[in-house]
Design an enzyme around this catalytic site. Structure first.
Site, PDB file in Angstrom:
ATOM      1  N   SER A 237      -9.176   0.895   3.615  1.00 38.61           N
ATOM      2  CA  SER A 237      -8.516   1.893   2.593  1.00 38.61           C
ATOM      3  C   SER A 237      -7.343   1.015   1.743  1.00 38.61           C
ATOM      4  CB  SER A 237      -7.874   2.882   3.417  1.00 38.61           C
ATOM      5  OG  SER A 237      -6.772   2.237   4.375  1.00 38.61           O
TER       6      SER A 237
ATOM      7  N   SER B 273      -9.242  -1.768   7.397  1.00 43.66           N
ATOM      8  CA  SER B 273      -8.519  -1.241   6.029  1.00 43.66           C
ATOM      9  C   SER B 273      -7.850  -2.677   5.473  1.00 43.66           C
ATOM     10  CB  SER B 273      -7.877  -0.055   5.910  1.00 43.66           C
ATOM     11  OG  SER B 273      -8.591   0.787   6.295  1.00 43.66           O
TER      12      SER B 273
ATOM     13  N   LYS C  44       1.025  -1.172  -0.136  1.00 42.38           N
ATOM     14  CA  LYS C  44      -0.025  -0.008   0.141  1.00 42.38           C
ATOM     15  C   LYS C  44       0.895   1.166  -0.228  1.00 42.38           C
ATOM     16  CE  LYS C  44      -3.917   1.585   3.008  1.00 42.38           C
ATOM     17  NZ  LYS C  44      -4.607   1.227   4.115  1.00 42.38           N
TER      18      LYS C  44
END
Lengths: 60, 477
Positions: B156, B180, B81
């Site tokens: 996320s 997330s 990420k």
């Protein structure tokens, strides 16, 4: 306290907020504040806030 | 052996690399080709690290040829990420504010992956500043769900979960502050694991809310996730939340124990977790619980009397801590924020210290609830999310079988474990409307191994994990 006046919102967040932004922020804050108001206060006063998340040895 | 190397699970890919049946160079080229073909649609990556990945693959090839095999991640492409620092690359956090934020050094997680021989192949798209559950990023574009490209992948860590599901990397690293890693794992039909708070270092990862932030792996199977956790877990002096609790060898534990749940006590919460849930999701979770029973587990009800307050407590802490991080930019660069994220952060400026501390005290009560429950049971199970992946552009409006706003309910079942720090995993457990459903398995702090073992036993008893995405751009069989 669930209610917050528009002038308080502008004071804390920014003087140039639009009326629409203020209304949205007031609603978002009120939702959280109402949720907090629903917490069982006597029980909250009986515990310490956990400033770390995990009980247990740090360097076991 | 399959001719498409991207279709192998990490564990199978590692075995072929170790046996020198394939070279890491070939593996990385296969993944780069697949990214070229698929990612223009899914938009999982902010940056594909083509040149450095090729160089790392050549290095891995040489090392393995010289009998310096490092272990199961050696030569395996892993994505992260884009809030984890990769030396020499920008860490954007999904925001134009940080587009020139070149990392001088690797985050600890990336450094540990490199030590294990992994090839860092991409920096993944995410919800702006990791502060949201949809990955509808206004700056780097919407990430699309490989099962249905009209749907969000969750967030996320939506780019990472979608990339793993679509075979654009063998595994990925996400972060989880309220949902997330697990929620996008559930929406994309892959395994997402939030380890115990303090198990994996966040050093070199940009924060959303440090008191709730966790780093964790996303993979195509429980074993894959365990293999990655073995590489990244452990004490780090750069992250004061980490502990020196020994890392037991999670993958070996999974291999040794999967399939046997005799004597395991499984808790099903009476309160909250099944109050707001789509009927198809509820049915899938009830079926999964029956499967655990069929595997020998004893299922019993438990009580978590304060957990109904978890979402409010989590959101208050998250907004307050995020406002602290963003304070310097909120005036000078506010026009560079997306509207949803800006509002959530600004709310943090309105919350006062008393409210923040009351939320923290509520956290203590929820921790006490779980501590009491774990005197009765070994693990607790629920759905990962109360709903399936919603449509892109309709995440802020009422809809679906519950006629509720997806963004407002999406983290309600996952955020309790951010408050408690407990390990929790999402494993695929069914489908509704052709979209994956996730089963959440939660355990006591630092009992990460047990959570993985139970997840692996469930996975081995079912076929959900072996079903690839159905969208044309997804994983092919």
């Amino acid at each position: 306290m669930p209610d917050m006046a528009p002038e308080d919102v502008r004071k804390r967040v920014g003087a140039d907020l639009s009326d629409e932004e203020v209304i949205e922020l007031m609603a978002a804050y009120a939702a959280l504040a109402r949720g907090i108001a629903a917490f069982p206060l006597p029980e909250l006063h009986g515990v310490e806030p956990p400033m770390t998340s995990v009980a247990g040895p740090r360097n076991a | 052996m399959t001719t498409d190397l991207t279709q192998l699970d990490l564990a199978d890919l590692a075995a072929t690399i170790q046996a020198r049946e394939v070279s890491p160079v070939d593996v990385v080229e296969a993944y780069l080709q697949r990214i070229d073909a698929v990612d223009p649609v899914l938009n999982t990556s902010i940056r594909v690290l083509t040149d450095s990945a090729r160089a790392e693959a050549r290095r891995a090839e040489n090392e393995i040829a010289n009998t310096s095999y490092r272990g199961p991640l050696h030569g395996v492409p892993v994505g992260v990420k884009d809030l984890f620092d990769v030396a020499g690359q920008a860490t954007t956090f999904g925001s134009p504010i940080l587009q020139d934020n070149i990392a001088p050094t690797d985050s600890t997680v990336v450094a540990k992956l490199r030590e294990a021989g992994a090839v860092i192949i991409a920096k993944h798209n995410l919800h702006e500043f990791a502060f949201g559950v949809t990955s509808e990023n206004p700056h780097f574009g919407v990430v699309r769900n490989p099962w249905d490209t009209s749907r969000v992948p969750g967030g996320s860590s939506g780019g990472t979960a979608a990339a793993v599901a679509a075979s654009l990397c063998a595994a990925g690293i996400g972060s989880d502050t309220g949902a997330s890693v697990r929620q996008p794992g559930a929406f994309c039909g892959v395994v997402g694991f939030k380890p115990t708070y303090g198990r994996v270092s966040r050093a070199g990862a940009l924060p959303l809310a440090p008191g709730l932030d966790h780093a964790g792996p996303i993979g195509r199977s429980v074993l894959d996730v365990a293999l990655v956790l073995d590489a990244i877990a452990g004490y780090d002096e750069r992250d004061p939340a980490t502990t020196a609790v020994p890392v037991p060898g999670y993958a070996l534990d999974v291999l040794a124990h999967r399939g046997d749940l005799q004597g395991l006590r499984v808790g099903v919460p009476r309160e909250y977790f099944f109050d707001i849930i789509e009927p198809d999701v509820d049915a899938a979770i009830r079926a999964a619980i029956r499967t655990l029973g069929d595997l020998g587990a004893m299922v019993e009800d438990i009580s978590l009397p304060h957990v109904a307050h978890a979402q409010i407590a989590g959101n208050v802490i998250m907004s307050s801590e995020a406002a602290n991080f963003h304070a310097g930019w909120l005036n000078s660069r506010r026009h560079e924020y997306g509207p949803d994220v800006l509002q959530r952060i600004r709310v943090g400026l309105l919350l006062n210290a008393t409210e923040y501390l009351q939320a923290q005290a509520m956290r203590s009560l929820i921790q006490q609830d779980f501590r009491a429950a774990f005197r009765q049971v070994d693990i607790v199970v629920s759905a990962t999310t109360p709903h399936i992946a919603p449509h892109i552009g309709r995440t802020s409006a009422r809809g679906g079988p519950l006629n509720l706003v997806p963004r407002s309910i999406s983290n309600r079942l996952t955020v309790p474990c951010n408050l408690t720090g407990m390990p929790a995993i999402s494993v695929p457990c069914g489908f509704a409307d052709g979209l994956p459903i996730g089963l959440q398995i939660m355990g006591p702090a630092f009992d990460d191994a047990r959570v993985l073992q139970v997840a692996a036993a469930y996975e081995a008893a079912t076929t959900w994990q072996r079903q690839p995405p159905t969208a044309a751009t997804g994983r092919s069989s």
